[in-house]
Every structure is written in structure tokens, then in C-alpha cells.
Write an enzyme that holds these catalytic residues in place. Structure first.
Site, PDB file in Angstrom:
ATOM      1  N   CYS A   1       0.842  -1.191   0.000  1.00  0.00           N
ATOM      2  CA  CYS A   1       0.000   0.000   0.000  1.00  0.00           C
ATOM      3  C   CYS A   1       0.877   1.241   0.000  1.00  0.00           C
ATOM      4  O   CYS A   1       1.791   1.353   0.834  1.00  0.00           O
ATOM      5  CB  CYS A   1      -0.905  -0.016   1.234  1.00  0.00           C
ATOM      6  SG  CYS A   1      -1.847   1.508   1.470  1.00  0.00           S
TER       7      CYS A   1
ATOM      8  N   CYS B   1       0.345   3.116   3.736  1.00  0.00           N
ATOM      9  CA  CYS B   1       0.764   2.552   5.033  1.00  0.00           C
ATOM     10  C   CYS B   1       1.723   1.378   4.888  1.00  0.00           C
ATOM     11  O   CYS B   1       2.194   0.843   5.886  1.00  0.00           O
ATOM     12  CB  CYS B   1      -0.459   2.120   5.831  1.00  0.00           C
ATOM     13  SG  CYS B   1      -1.306   0.657   5.168  1.00  0.00           S
TER      14      CYS B   1
ATOM     15  N   CYS C   1      -6.612  -1.893   0.677  1.00  0.00           N
ATOM     16  CA  CYS C   1      -5.749  -2.086   1.834  1.00  0.00           C
ATOM     17  C   CYS C   1      -6.629  -2.279   3.067  1.00  0.00           C
ATOM     18  O   CYS C   1      -7.389  -1.373   3.433  1.00  0.00           O
ATOM     19  CB  CYS C   1      -4.819  -0.894   2.033  1.00  0.00           C
ATOM     20  SG  CYS C   1      -3.792  -1.042   3.523  1.00  0.00           S
TER      21      CYS C   1
ATOM     22  N   CYS D   1      -5.586   0.691   6.004  1.00  0.00           N
ATOM     23  CA  CYS D   1      -5.833   2.139   5.970  1.00  0.00           C
ATOM     24  C   CYS D   1      -6.985   2.546   5.057  1.00  0.00           C
ATOM     25  O   CYS D   1      -7.350   3.722   5.007  1.00  0.00           O
ATOM     26  CB  CYS D   1      -4.561   2.880   5.558  1.00  0.00           C
ATOM     27  SG  CYS D   1      -4.129   2.680   3.815  1.00  0.00           S
TER      28      CYS D   1
ATOM     29  N   ASP E   1      20.439  -7.099 -18.748  1.00  0.00           N
ATOM     30  CA  ASP E   1      20.303  -8.125 -17.716  1.00  0.00           C
ATOM     31  C   ASP E   1      19.243  -9.137 -18.164  1.00  0.00           C
ATOM     32  O   ASP E   1      18.082  -8.788 -18.368  1.00  0.00           O
ATOM     33  CB  ASP E   1      19.883  -7.454 -16.400  1.00  0.00           C
ATOM     34  CG  ASP E   1      19.719  -8.443 -15.255  1.00  0.00           C
ATOM     35  OD1 ASP E   1      19.937  -9.653 -15.469  1.00  0.00           O
ATOM     36  OD2 ASP E   1      19.360  -8.009 -14.147  1.00  0.00           O
TER      37      ASP E   1
END
Length: 450
Positions: free
Chosen positions: A207, A210, A229, A232, A358
Site C-alpha cells: 500500500c 501505510c 488495503c 488504511c 540483464d
């Protein structure tokens, strides 16, 4: 227009004409030449256009093509960089090649823009709309984490606070920071709700408020879905444009409804439904009805080079698909696995700057989920063929079905001998370009990309 700009534009148009007519190319070099003479020429070229910038990790090229198709159904000609040359020089080249529409006189430009180039382009143009597709880990050596990439995009958007942002509402990152811009969201609303989490290695699962692990009421793939979430209250915003139902999917097509308007998209994959949803949202924003936008998407049968482009190689229907990061790769693997007929598979891996140097991302792709019992022949190739060969051996490709070829000439020769009528070729960006160049020289496709 200054003398310097006039000279730069003349030189750019002349070089493009020569390259396009005699060299079967010219997607970025004319722009480089023009910018060498006048570094600010893009401001002059773009000043009379209403500009739509499309950016994000996956789907930029096809979203751009679909958006152009939708808008052309109402406005006629739309300027775009359809070759996928999405940095400053490629965008300049696109403007150099434009012809104004006779239909409406409205000068529209739909510009696929590399994420890191959004703030660079925004110094010279004034977009009226930004379209944000998604953000996933991609070319870590160039972009860094998704939050770094998003900050680059936001730098460009914040230069133009009056522009509308059309964002994928299923992507938590696009709802993570406040903007002065008006934002509308599109997303999926076609599934039963059930509290769930995404796999632990999924991008962007915390989140932004939070830092608790996000939950989902439903999920389409990766970190996309109806997120929330539980700590929160952060959650997916209200959607302005919604996918309501998927009726059928195959590697070649998808049938679905957006706001009750039926779309028959002639290209497979859930990720491409998102691309169509973004294009639909732009159409609605610029005054098309839902049915008009859906009809334009359904009428679209133009294949974008390297994006499920079907090439006939001595009666082998060869589908060429760009892969460049774990999320996109997984979606492609999932899509081709829905093919009900046996098929052959080739995977071509390069690691140049444009691919990302990569190659570790191939280990995050779910090759293990492929239906190897229906894939009688698997081929690896490209400049890093040893890396992808090892990866597929670990994934469990039966040795009797496995071959490898370093040179692209040998790859094409091998494809002609594969035992199935349909062959999927998954390739990184520069491998796509190299393969298309070879197929052009062998007259299987027309040369050039613009």
C-alpha cells in the site's frame, strides 16, 4: 518559424524521403539529423496539434495503434509513430512525415512515448491527454524500480496540469500520488469478488500509504485488479470506463463488452483487452459513443510489427511476439497455452541496450506452465541462446523436442522444418528487428516499419 527550424525540417524531410523510398526505413535517423540542426525543433513541429501521449511498461505500441484506429473513424488521419520508435528522435520523425487530414482539419497526434522520455518530450509539446497503461519491472539497468519510473512520468505530467490523465485504474501505482490534473480510470469489472492476495514476488504489492500488503477483491494478472488495503482503506478508485464481460478468448482473438458495447478484438491475450480498453477510453473522451469506439476496435485487423504479427514462412503460420519482461512474458505464455491445436515454439533472446542487458528476468517467467505435451518442437536462438536454452531445460522441455540455433538464418531454416503448421516465435526487441530484417531480405515480409 525561424530560419534554423526551417532548415532543420527541410533536412529532416529530405532524409526521410530518401530513407523511406530507397532504404525501406527511416524511423529515427531523420529525427536525429533534424535535432542536430535545431534541438528545439519539436516545439515548432508540434505547436498546432492536439497531442495524446501514451506511456507505460507493456502495451504502448498496440494501445497507440488501437487509439489511432478509433480516432481515425471520426477524425480521419491521425499522426502517430506507428513503428514504435518512441524516443525524441522517433517522435520528431513522425511529425516530419505527417499529412494533415482532409476530413476534419483537426490535427491530432497520438504519440507512443518511452517512459523515461515523457519529461523530455513534455518540454516541447503540450499534451491534452496522457494515457497510462501499466508499470512493471522492465530493463532494471535503465529504469530502476517501478516507483522511479513513475516519478519520471509524473515529472512530465506535472508540466501540464490542465491535461487529462486516463489511467489504468486496476494498477495501484496510478492512484498512489495526488495530481492537479483531472484523472479518469478504466479497468475490469467482470469477476466475482473474493478476498485474495497476489503471489509474493508480484510487483508493487505494498500500500502506498501505510505499506501494508494489498489485498484484492479480484485480480486479472500481476498486481492488476480491484485492490484494497485492509489497514488504511486505500482502494481502487471508481472506474469511468469498465470491462463488464469476457465472452471468449483464444490466441487469435477476444470477445468482450465495455460499458455494454460489444468488441470483437482480432488479437488475443488479456493484456490486449486492457490496451483496447485504454483506446476505447480515449475515444469516449474525444466524443465518440461507446458503440462507435467498440465498432472501430472490432474493425481493426492491422497487426503491429512484432505484436502477434503472423508471417507465412513456407506455409508455416509463424506468430511473432515481442517479450521483454516477466509480466509480459507470463501473459504471452498463458495466451499461447490456450491454443487448442499442437504448436511449435521458438524463443530468441538478445541482451542489447534496447532489450535490457540483464537477462535474469527470464527466470521469473512461468515456462514450467507450458503444455509441453502439445509442443512437439522447441527452438532457442539469438545472441544469448545459451541463457534461454538453460532456462528452458530447467523448465522441463523434453530433450527429444529441443534444438538450438545461434544464427537467425539457421533459425528461419529450422522453422520451415518444424512439425506443426503453427509456430510461435517469442523474441526480445532487437531480436524482433533482426528477424524481421532477415525475413524482409528473404521476401517473406515487406521491408520497413513505417
Amino acid at each position: 518559424m525561424s530560419f534554423r527550424s526551417s532548415l532543420a525540417i527541410l533536412a529532416g524531410k529530405s532524409s526521410r524521403w530518401f530513407l523511406h523510398n530507397f532504404m525501406h526505413g527511416g524511423t529515427s535517423l531523420p529525427g536525429k539529423l533534424t535535432l542536430k540542426i535545431d534541438p528545439n525543433v519539436l516545439q515548432t513541429l508540434a505547436k498546432d496539434y492536439e497531442i495524446i501521449v501514451i506511456t507505460g511498461t507493456n502495451g504502448k505500441t498496440l494501445t497507440t495503434a488501437l487509439t489511432v484506429k478509433v480516432l481515425e473513424s471520426k477524425f480521419g488521419h491521425v499522426l502517430t509513430n506507428k513503428s514504435g520508435s518512441n524516443m525524441k528522435q522517433g517522435i520528431v520523425t513522425a511529425f516530419l512525415s505527417d499529412k494533415v487530414s482532409e476530413k476534419s482539419g483537426k490535427k491530432l497526434a497520438v504519440l507512443e512515448t518511452d517512459e523515461a522520455n515523457v519529461p523530455i518530450i513534455c518540454r516541447y509539446v503540450s499534451p491534452s491527454i496522457f494515457v497510462l497503461t501499466n508499470l512493471f519491472r522492465d530493463q532494471m539497468d535503465r529504469y530502476g524500480e517501478i516507483y522511479t519510473t513513475y516519478d519520471k512520468i509524473l515529472t512530465g505530467i506535472r508540466m501540464h496540469p490542465d491535461a487529462l490523465v486516463i489511467a489504468n485504474g486496476d494498477a495501484p501505482i496510478f492512484n498512489s500520488k495526488e495530481l492537479k490534473n483531472k484523472v479518469v480510470y478504466y479497468g475490469f469489472a467482470d469477476k466475482e469478488e473474493e478476498d485474495q492476495k497476489a503471489p509474493a514476488n508480484t510487483d508493487g504489492l505494498l500500500c502506498p500509504r501505510c505499506h501494508h500488503i494489498l489485498h484484492f477483491k479480484y485480480r486479472t494478472y500481476s498486481n492488476l485488479g480491484k485492490y484494497f488495503c485492509p489497514e488504511c482503506g486505500f482502494k481502487r478508485p471508481e472506474l469511468t470506463y469498465s470491462l463488464n464481460q469476457i465472452s471468449s478468448q483464444s490466441p487469435q482473438s477476444s470477445v468482450f463488452e465495455i460499458d455494454s458495447a460489444k468488441v470483437e478484438l482480432h488479437i488475443g491475450g488479456t493484456y490486449n483487452i486492457y490496451n483496447a480498453l485504454a483506446a476505447y477510453s480515449v475515444g469516449r473522451t474525444l466524443g465518440l459513443s461507446g458503440d462507435e469506439s467498440a465498432r472501430a476496435l472490432s474493425d481493426n485487423d492491422e497487426k503491429v510489427f512484432g505484436r502477434q504479427e503472423v508471417i507465412n514462412i513456407d506455409d508455416k503460420q509463424t506468430t511473432l511476439i515481442l517479450v521483454k519482461n516477466p509480466v509480459g512474458l507470463d501473459q504471452v505464455l498463458e495466451m499461447i497455452s490456450t491454443d487448442k491445436e499442437p504448436f511449435s515454439l521458438a524463443v530468441l533472446l538478445n541482451a542489447n541496450y534496447a532489450d535490457g542487458i540483464d537477462t535474469s528476468w527470464i527466470w521469473d517467467g512461468n515456462f514450467e506452465g507450458l503444455p509441453f505435451d502439445r509442443i512437439p518442437s522447441v527452438l532457442t536462438g539469438g545472441e544469448r541462446y545459451k541463457d534461454i536454452t538453460f532456462r528452458l531445460r530447467v523448465a522441463g522441455v523434453p530433450e527429444k523436442n529441443f534444438s538450438q540455433r545461434e544464427k537467425l538464418e539457421d533459425v528461419v531454416s529450422f522453422i520451415k522444418q518444424m512439425p506443426t503448421d503453427h509456430v510461435y516465435v517469442l523474441a526480445t526487441y532487437t531480436a524482433v528487428l533482426q528477424l524481421r530484417k532477415l525475413l524482409s531480405e528473404q521476401r517473406y515480409i515487406k521491408g520497413g516499419m513505417d
